[in-house]
Scaffold this active site. Structure first.
Site, PDB file in Angstrom:
ATOM      1  N   ARG A  72       0.665  -1.350  -0.121  1.00 39.97           N
ATOM      2  CA  ARG A  72       0.079   0.000   0.033  1.00 39.97           C
ATOM      3  C   ARG A  72       1.021   1.171  -0.092  1.00 39.97           C
ATOM      4  NH1 ARG A  72      -3.894  -2.218   4.852  1.00 39.97           N
ATOM      5  NH2 ARG A  72      -1.847  -2.406   5.867  1.00 39.97           N
ATOM      6  N   LYS A 179       3.070 -19.068   8.427  1.00 39.95           N
ATOM      7  CA  LYS A 179       2.498 -18.609   9.532  1.00 39.95           C
ATOM      8  C   LYS A 179       2.525 -17.361  10.221  1.00 39.95           C
ATOM      9  CE  LYS A 179       6.146 -18.404  12.571  1.00 39.95           C
ATOM     10  NZ  LYS A 179       6.113 -17.261  13.496  1.00 39.95           N
ATOM     11  N   TYR A 210      11.387 -22.933   9.695  1.00 40.41           N
ATOM     12  CA  TYR A 210      12.121 -23.950  10.229  1.00 40.41           C
ATOM     13  C   TYR A 210      12.302 -25.310   9.556  1.00 40.41           C
ATOM     14  CZ  TYR A 210      13.715 -22.238  14.769  1.00 40.41           C
ATOM     15  OH  TYR A 210      14.358 -21.666  15.629  1.00 40.41           O
ATOM     16  N   HIS A 271       7.059 -23.977  14.618  1.00 35.30           N
ATOM     17  CA  HIS A 271       8.479 -24.358  14.620  1.00 35.30           C
ATOM     18  C   HIS A 271       8.783 -25.407  15.509  1.00 35.30           C
ATOM     19  CE1 HIS A 271       8.570 -20.832  12.367  1.00 35.30           C
ATOM     20  NE2 HIS A 271       8.996 -19.917  13.134  1.00 35.30           N
ATOM     21  N   ARG A 362      21.074 -16.259  22.487  1.00 34.43           N
ATOM     22  CA  ARG A 362      20.173 -16.660  21.457  1.00 34.43           C
ATOM     23  C   ARG A 362      20.502 -18.150  21.054  1.00 34.43           C
ATOM     24  NH1 ARG A 362      21.749 -16.171  15.766  1.00 34.43           N
ATOM     25  NH2 ARG A 362      20.088 -16.360  14.278  1.00 34.43           N
ATOM     26  N   TYR A 399      26.762 -32.443  18.601  1.00 34.40           N
ATOM     27  CA  TYR A 399      27.481 -33.120  19.368  1.00 34.40           C
ATOM     28  C   TYR A 399      27.228 -34.282  20.367  1.00 34.40           C
ATOM     29  CZ  TYR A 399      26.458 -29.038  22.493  1.00 34.40           C
ATOM     30  OH  TYR A 399      25.772 -28.402  23.264  1.00 34.40           O
ATOM     31  N   LYS A 401      27.745 -35.893  24.247  1.00 32.19           N
ATOM     32  CA  LYS A 401      28.439 -35.660  25.305  1.00 32.19           C
ATOM     33  C   LYS A 401      28.628 -36.990  25.973  1.00 32.19           C
ATOM     34  CE  LYS A 401      27.194 -31.110  26.817  1.00 32.19           C
ATOM     35  NZ  LYS A 401      26.609 -30.526  28.205  1.00 32.19           N
ATOM     36  N   SER A 421      31.114 -29.528  14.377  1.00 29.76           N
ATOM     37  CA  SER A 421      30.761 -27.965  13.949  1.00 29.76           C
ATOM     38  C   SER A 421      30.814 -27.898  12.488  1.00 29.76           C
ATOM     39  CB  SER A 421      31.645 -27.275  14.881  1.00 29.76           C
ATOM     40  OG  SER A 421      31.321 -27.485  16.096  1.00 29.76           O
TER      41      SER A 421
END
Length: 442
Positions: A72, A179, A210, A271, A362, A399, A401, A421
């Site tokens: 618009r 979504k 996702y 997600h 994050r 990874y 442990k 990684s």
């Protein structure tokens, strides 16, 4: 799930594909990509950068593709190009590449509920198709709705009325929606029915970005292509599964939109539930989207009703300082919920879903925590359990442990990691953005 056979938030066509991706955009007529809501945040930060990266990699050819922005806001072509330029000039992007790409963008201004603007949009698209000498019925039109769902029905009606192309020679018109798809079951079904009345199911793409993330795409491979996971992936060995989404910033100008939905509808219901389904589902018959969809639905149908005492809600300090947020809003910006799946594989294993904004870090990750070793002769429980961690973002990695012997003469133990990684293992490989993958699929 949407009604009427729809695949809401479920990968369509080839989001999980068994063959290498082969794209030939010249197999039919020219391609017009229309970004509706072109002046908004989603378009600037995600849609246009994803299209630019596809252009840089050669998936979108300048002699076949044209991009149209529609909104618009009354601005010129150059105004729109200048608005999005800074979002493209990042990383290794060259200024000449950015300039070339921006020249592919044409802007059309108009309202979302009247024919005038959409008639003008159709005219501009048709001019592009004529300029490219596309045979009538062979051109392709992709409409990406970077818009709030409240305007989906009226925009889809306008597209159906004004902007459809003939498709008898292999061309098509496709609609991409994201979504949130409604606020509850009733509104989602109503929205699905309204759009379903206008378009055939193969024309509709309901996307959850996702599903395009590299490590989410890897989940099915990890689970069903590695023999040693098969006997471990059940209630006999796994104590709990945690699926976590954390952001270190707040709503940042999206307070009015976010307050209408909250963290559960914004993150958990789509997600994180998608990730849960991929972690918990049984092996599908094949990688066809219908077979994957069927196994996901079985997981969702097995989830028990949620107990109030297994839900924690919160709101960060300062959320209501946003002028677009009501002063007395109790919309959650943080939520933890425990889901329990009532089936043979997962009975008794809690799936803990956590999502929040304005937290101290994050990240998005899946953390599969295994049970303690019975008869622990090394007495190393206090060092932590075995865990398999899949970090979706940032710095993609997975990874394991493990407890190992501490180097030296003493028989002491320590927890260590087997670490994959992506940046260290795959040197020089650029991991595509989720939107790139999904847009390329559509």
């Amino acid at each position: 799930m949407g009604s009427g056979g729809g695949q809401w938030i479920v990968e369509k066509r080839s989001s999980f594909r068994s063959e290498p991706l082969e794209v030939n955009v010249s197999e039919t007529g020219c391609l017009s990509i229309v970004v509706l809501g072109a002046s908004g945040d989603l378009a600037k930060k995600k849609t246009f950068p994803a299209l630019f990266n596809l252009y840089r990699q050669g998936f979108l050819q300048s002699n076949e593709v044209h991009i149209f922005g529609y909104a618009r806001t009354k601005i010129s072509d150059d105004d729109l190009r200048n608005r999005i330029r800074s979002y493209l000039e990042k990383g290794s992007a060259k200024s000449e590449e950015v300039s070339e790409f921006l020249q592919l963008i044409k802007y059309v201004s108009g309202s979302y509920d009247t024919e005038g603007g959409f008639r003008m949009l159709d005219k501009e698209i048709s001019l592009h198709e004529e300029f490219r000498n596309s045979t009538e019925g062979s051109s392709r039109r992709l409409f990406y709705l970077a818009l709030p769902p409240s305007v989906y029905p009226v925009v889809c009606r306008m597209i159906k009325l004004c902007c459809m192309n003939k498709s008898h020679l292999g061309g098509w018109t496709r609609i991409v929606v994201e979504k949130p798809f409604g606020k509850d079951l009733d509104s989602a079904e109503k929205l699905s029915n309204q759009i379903g009345e206008l378009f055939e199911e193969p024309q509709l793409y309901r996307i959850d970005h996702y599903l395009g993330k590299e490590l989410v795409q890897n989940l099915l491979v990890l689970r069903f292509a590695n023999r040693f996971f098969l006997p471990l992936w059940n209630r006999d060995n796994i104590d709990n599964v945690q699926i976590v989404f954390r952001e270190d910033f707040g709503t940042e100008g999206r307070g009015g939109y976010f307050d209408e939905y909250g963290i559960i509808r914004d993150i958990i219901q789509n997600h994180l539930l998608q990730v849960l389904c991929l972690v918990a589902m049984e092996k599908p018959v094949s990688l066809k989207p219908e077979h994957i969809r069927d196994e996901k639905v079985k997981v969702l149908q097995s989830v028990m009703p949620i107990k109030d005492e297994e839900v924690v809600l919160g709101q960060y300090n300062g959320y209501r300082d946003d002028p677009t947020v009501p002063d007395h809003s109790n919309t959650p910006t943080f939520a933890t919920v425990v889901l329990r799946i009532h089936n043979e594989r997962w009975e008794g294993v809690p799936f803990i879903l956590k999502a929040g904004k304005a937290l101290n870090s994050r990240k998005a990750e899946i953390r599969i925590q295994f049970k303690d070793v019975p008869g622990d002769i090394f007495r190393c429980k206090n060092q932590g359990r075995n865990e398999f961690v899949i970090r979706l973002q940032p710095s993609e990695a997975m990874y394991m442990k493990l407890t190992v012997k501490q180097p030296g003469l003493e028989m002491s133990t320590v927890q260590s990691e087997l670490d994959l990684s992506y940046k260290q293992r795959y040197h020089g490989v650029t991991i595509p953005d989720a939107y790139e993958r999904l847009l390329l699929d559509t």
